[in-house]
Enzyme design. Sequence first.
Site, PDB file in Angstrom:
ATOM      1  CB  SER A 261      -0.922   0.012   1.225  1.00  0.00           C
ATOM      2  OG  SER A 261      -0.148   0.118   2.415  1.00  0.00           O
ATOM      3  CE  LYS A 262      -2.305   6.194  -3.003  1.00  0.00           C
ATOM      4  NZ  LYS A 262      -3.207   7.356  -3.113  1.00  0.00           N
ATOM      5  NE  ARG A 263       0.244  -0.253   5.980  1.00  0.00           N
ATOM      6  CZ  ARG A 263       1.012  -1.175   6.529  1.00  0.00           C
ATOM      7  NH1 ARG A 263       2.176  -0.824   7.066  1.00  0.00           N
ATOM      8  NH2 ARG A 263       0.650  -2.435   6.556  1.00  0.00           N
ATOM      9  CG  HIS A 264       4.238  -1.099   2.436  1.00  0.00           C
ATOM     10  ND1 HIS A 264       2.967  -1.576   2.206  1.00  0.00           N
ATOM     11  CD2 HIS A 264       4.634  -1.643   3.623  1.00  0.00           C
ATOM     12  CE1 HIS A 264       2.619  -2.387   3.196  1.00  0.00           C
ATOM     13  NE2 HIS A 264       3.607  -2.441   4.058  1.00  0.00           N
ATOM     14  N   GLY A 265       5.681   3.200   0.760  1.00  0.00           N
ATOM     15  CA  GLY A 265       6.560   3.992  -0.096  1.00  0.00           C
ATOM     16  C   GLY A 265       5.978   4.157  -1.481  1.00  0.00           C
TER      17      GLY A 265
END
Length: 486
Positions: A261-265
């Site tokens: 997801s976006k939180r992984h970069g």
Amino acid sequence: MTIVTRFAPSPTGMLHIGGARTALFNALFAKRHKGKFLLRIEDTDKARSTPEATQAILDGMAWLGLISDEAPIFQSAREARHVEVALAMVEAGSAFRCYTTMEELQKRREAGEAKRKEAKADGLSDEARASLRAEADALLAPYRSPYRDGAPPPNPDAPYTIRLRAPDADTITVRDHVQGEVSIKSSEIDDLILLRADGSPTYMLAVVVDDHDMGVTHIVRGDDHFRNAFRQVPIYQAMGWNIPEFAHVPLIHGPDGAKLSKRHGAQSTLEYRDMGYLPEAMNAYLLRLGWSHGDQEIFTMDEAAAVFDLSGLNKAPARLDFDKLNDVNAHFIRAADETHLLHLLKPEIAKLTDLTDTVETRLKAALRTVKERGNTLPELAEACRFLWDSNSDNLNKKARKALREDGLTHLSNLRITLDQSESWTIDALQDVLESYCAAHTLSMGQVGPPLRAALTGGLPAPDLAPVMTWLGREEVLARIDKHLLA
């Protein structure tokens, strides 16, 4: 048989790395077998599909060099063909007109949920609880329309959908190159809608018709589509079409094992370009996220195309690892032709300084050596900063220490010696430094730090003799003078 693969993204957002990996696998498999790799833009979601997203997909694929062998097909342009097939299935009896409304289906689902909730209530006998659960399961089971067996419409003008007549066989089997041979009960598949009440085709129908008409022989996609295969196989069978071979690949997970997801970069493929990764490196890294061949870790596209096959696809999800990506990118930076690398590096340099002829000349001279000092293009640009910036007004602690009394004395003597040097080559300048050390019974560890401080402000840089050749006599002497006269 000519192998034909396809990549079929929906233009409702950017090209993410999971999609890029899917496109890569399809392109390599087609190339390995001298087949065709095709692109289909699945833009039937008119509310969410945008020209900007379509262009971003095309730009991302172009950056990675994943070019389809024919012009892209836009699914929305093929609606008439989809309708034609649905009507043909009605004529053949494998599909039917269904007059059940969405409101009726919603009431059915709500009734099922209500029964399920009732079954959880306290004070019920085992018999009553089982009965309620059975009623809930029946209401929430895959939908089988009462109109599949020819029940008359409620009135002549009633709106209808066209639904697939779910298969009557006990099981539906999908043979998959990754998941193996898997069977499910036919009762788990509903009478899925092929044409909506407004006459528009659904995704399930459009995908099958398009894959058949494009001659697709192998479908390689994420395993989030694996369930769809069981819903699509009956459409192939109803039309008497050959069923493509499937390979459903596990999705990419984040470093923590959770769904990416976006939180992984970075997620968009073009974000990785903007972060300074080379397309060759992205392809090599994505290739190894879910595929392997022997012990080889890094492949060029040509190397991969020579050996890629579906048997090498892994069943376990791969995890995104930025450290590994950086290592792979550094490998391709070091292997890159300097002219090509300079072309890629120029935009990053331009963010840091004016890209003058002088700066470009120094870059050309230094790049063969300096390219060992960056994992990404921005890192490499920073590693080149000493070529235009001596950082003399903001010396780091180590540089200030090197330019104290003894350091300035050595720097002054070196300045005279360097100015007298007839040649300004690496070998000649190395001889100057070594001769000075020998004449004054000094080590390079005593002489080098003040000279490096004057030339780079303490910035990391390669050996001093190459640095002086790249900067040139005039710049070297000017940088030294700036500290001697301060």
